[in-house]
Write an enzyme that holds these catalytic residues in place. Structure first.
Site, PDB file in Angstrom:
ATOM      1  N   ASN A 209      -3.161  -7.653   0.268  1.00 33.48           N
ATOM      2  CA  ASN A 209      -4.140  -8.214   1.216  1.00 33.48           C
ATOM      3  C   ASN A 209      -5.526  -8.233   0.581  1.00 33.48           C
ATOM      4  O   ASN A 209      -5.693  -7.825  -0.567  1.00 33.48           O
ATOM      5  CB  ASN A 209      -4.120  -7.413   2.522  1.00 33.48           C
ATOM      6  CG  ASN A 209      -4.479  -5.961   2.275  1.00 33.48           C
ATOM      7  OD1 ASN A 209      -5.578  -5.641   1.869  1.00 33.48           O
ATOM      8  ND2 ASN A 209      -3.504  -5.072   2.491  1.00 33.48           N
ATOM      9  N   ASP A 277       1.898  -3.410   5.838  1.00 34.16           N
ATOM     10  CA  ASP A 277       2.803  -2.920   6.883  1.00 34.16           C
ATOM     11  C   ASP A 277       4.252  -2.916   6.429  1.00 34.16           C
ATOM     12  O   ASP A 277       5.043  -2.110   6.877  1.00 34.16           O
ATOM     13  CB  ASP A 277       2.655  -3.785   8.139  1.00 34.16           C
ATOM     14  CG  ASP A 277       1.306  -3.549   8.809  1.00 34.16           C
ATOM     15  OD1 ASP A 277       0.947  -2.368   8.961  1.00 34.16           O
ATOM     16  OD2 ASP A 277       0.605  -4.532   9.132  1.00 34.16           O
ATOM     17  N   LYS A 287      12.091 -10.289 -13.293  1.00 32.47           N
ATOM     18  CA  LYS A 287      11.365 -11.387 -12.641  1.00 32.47           C
ATOM     19  C   LYS A 287      12.364 -12.364 -12.016  1.00 32.47           C
ATOM     20  O   LYS A 287      13.307 -12.795 -12.683  1.00 32.47           O
ATOM     21  CB  LYS A 287      10.498 -12.106 -13.670  1.00 32.47           C
ATOM     22  CG  LYS A 287       9.661 -13.203 -13.065  1.00 32.47           C
ATOM     23  CD  LYS A 287       8.798 -13.911 -14.086  1.00 32.47           C
ATOM     24  CE  LYS A 287       8.162 -15.134 -13.439  1.00 32.47           C
ATOM     25  NZ  LYS A 287       7.593 -16.050 -14.401  1.00 32.47           N
ATOM     26  N   ILE A 307       0.650   6.062   7.168  1.00 29.46           N
ATOM     27  CA  ILE A 307       0.000   7.250   6.596  1.00 29.46           C
ATOM     28  C   ILE A 307      -0.898   7.914   7.634  1.00 29.46           C
ATOM     29  O   ILE A 307      -0.883   9.139   7.809  1.00 29.46           O
ATOM     30  CB  ILE A 307      -0.795   6.843   5.333  1.00 29.46           C
ATOM     31  CG1 ILE A 307       0.187   6.264   4.304  1.00 29.46           C
ATOM     32  CG2 ILE A 307      -1.551   8.028   4.739  1.00 29.46           C
ATOM     33  CD1 ILE A 307      -0.435   5.408   3.249  1.00 29.46           C
ATOM     34  N   LYS A 343      -1.338   6.226  17.294  1.00 28.53           N
ATOM     35  CA  LYS A 343      -1.269   6.900  15.990  1.00 28.53           C
ATOM     36  C   LYS A 343      -1.613   8.378  16.090  1.00 28.53           C
ATOM     37  O   LYS A 343      -1.392   9.128  15.162  1.00 28.53           O
ATOM     38  CB  LYS A 343      -2.213   6.213  15.011  1.00 28.53           C
ATOM     39  CG  LYS A 343      -1.920   4.727  14.861  1.00 28.53           C
ATOM     40  CD  LYS A 343      -2.044   4.285  13.451  1.00 28.53           C
ATOM     41  CE  LYS A 343      -1.830   2.790  13.342  1.00 28.53           C
ATOM     42  NZ  LYS A 343      -1.521   2.372  11.989  1.00 28.53           N
TER      43      LYS A 343
END
Ligand code: C5P
Length: 408
Positions: A209, A277, A287, A307, A343
């Site tokens: 990301n 995620d 590859k 985590i 969480k």
């Protein structure tokens, strides 16, 4: 923080003078008041008006100005400061300081002062390594002048080597150290996660990301500045390692979790990383080849360990304070409130990461602190100001007695 500290900033004539504007901004952001002395050569690089606007004070340049002397003499300029900072400290000004000259307002104030002096040299590499400058610096150090930098790097004169003025943030840290700013987190252990994770598809490709690590790294640096022993677990980023912090570099979420658990007992954890995620269930060892006419491969994904949730629910050594981030593009606060409960963490810093806001990779952040006490909206701040504010809040929280102890 530098609340109430008074800095007299002497800006001499070097190309690095442009960084002094940012230095003023950061010092004021930390609560210091800044007054500037600008040398004649310095005024060729930055204007008195810029410094005046940023300091919200007048700028002093002329030793023989009747108004300057009657309103604020050179002795008073030094008396009214807790610290004199010379940034940039040019070869010429260092030579004048070492020689005890008083041939302009800057040199006179430096000769007349009994306050600590910090110099941030900036000059061409040959000037810095010249025997004359080396001797001048030696002399000044013997007299108690502190130095920060210069750093190695590419210079405006197309040469490479030591001579670049330290970055404003490094100078701020040196100032805080010199003024023995409180270290309320001394003896406390902090863990920070930062940056993205990379989840391998094959040895060449990965899922990741846009996280830059800027916010997480700034938080690690801010906690270290307040005296915490900080472990920073970082995904692949291009921002430099913060100084005074132990950095553990990882790629995947699994590795990030392992590194966090290996950090042992900690007082506070801040999960600022943008952890992927999902990971690819079965990454290929080789590859994956394109086959003409064949359909693209389907990637089967598996969830990554959470985590933040793992550390929030860890027992018996749950960190006293667990802080997470909620990067959202819609329903920011509602999602953050929900996330805090799901969480099991204590605080959530909610921030909008819609592309239009420019948080990812940008320099500024607008956050809302969600805790059991409710939602606190913070103004839009530079990421290191968000970090300083958070570190301050963490220090205040950890400085309070534990609820159980308070009841005793
Ligand atoms: O669930 P979401 O990714 O929105 O949660 C964001 C918060 O949780 C951040 O603090 C992030 O660092 C943390 N997180 C984590 N491990 C994951 C996913 C998110 O620590 N696998």
């Amino acid at each position: 923080m530098l609340n109430g500290k008074r800095i007299l900033l002497i800006v001499a004539g070097g190309i690095a003078a442009f960084k002094s504007l940012e230095l003023v901004r950061r010092l004021r952001g930390r609560g210091a008041s800044v007054r500037c002395v600008l040398t004649e050569a310095g005024a060729k690089f930055v204007t008195p008006l810029s410094l005046q606007a940023l300091t919200e004070d007048r700028v002093y340049s002329d030793m023989f100005s009747l108004t300057d002397e009657s309103e604020m003499g050179h002795i008073q300029l030094s008396r009214d400061a807790d610290l004199l900072v010379v940034a940039p400290a040019t070869a010429n000004l260092l030579a004048r300081m070492a020689g005890g000259l008083a041939d302009d307002l800057a040199a006179t104030v430096l000769l007349a002062t009994d306050k600590p002096v910090l110099a941030a040299p900036a000059m061409n590499v040959r000037m810095w390594t010249h025997a004359a400058t080396v001797a001048n610096v030696e002399t000044l150090k013997k007299r108690g002048v502190s130095f920060i930098g210069p750093n190695d790097g590419a210079m405006a004169c197309n040469e490479y080597g030591p001579g670049r003025m330290s970055e404003p943030e490094e100078i701020v840290v040196a100032i805080e150290n010199l003024l023995s700013v409180d270290k309320p987190l001394a003896g406390k252990k902090a863990l920070v996660t930062s940056g993205p994770t990379r989840e391998a598809i094959d040895p060449v490709r990965y899922i990741s990301n846009h996280s830059s690590g800027k916010q997480g790294h700034a938080i690690a640096a801010a906690l270290a500045r307040l005296g915490a022993e900080v472990t920073l677990v970082s995904g692949p980023v291009t921002v430099p390692d913060p100084s005074g912090v132990k950095v553990v570099k990882i790629d995947s979420a699994d590795q990030m979790l392992a590194a966090c658990l290996a950090a042992g007992a900690i007082d506070v954890v801040v999960c600022a990383a943008a952890v992927a995620d999902w990971r690819v269930s079965h990454p290929s060892d080789a590859k994956i080849k394109k086959k003409p006419g064949a359909a693209p491969p389907a990637l089967e994904l598996a969830p990554n360990p959470d985590i933040l949730a793992t550390l929030s629910r860890s027992s018996p050594q749950r960190p006293r304070l667990v802080v997470g981030f909620a990067a959202e593009t819609e329903n920011l606060i509602a999602n953050a409130v929900d996330k805090r409960q799901r969480k099991g963490c204590d605080w959530i810093l909610a921030n909008d990461v819609s592309p239009a806001v420019g948080t990812f990779g940008g320099e500024r952040n607008t956050v809302h602190l969600v805790s059991a006490q409710g939602v606190e909206d913070w103004p839009t701040l530079a990421k290191d100001e968000v970090a300083a504010r958070l570190a301050d809040r963490i220090a205040r929280h950890l400085g309070q007695p534990r609820p159980a102890q308070a009841a005793e």
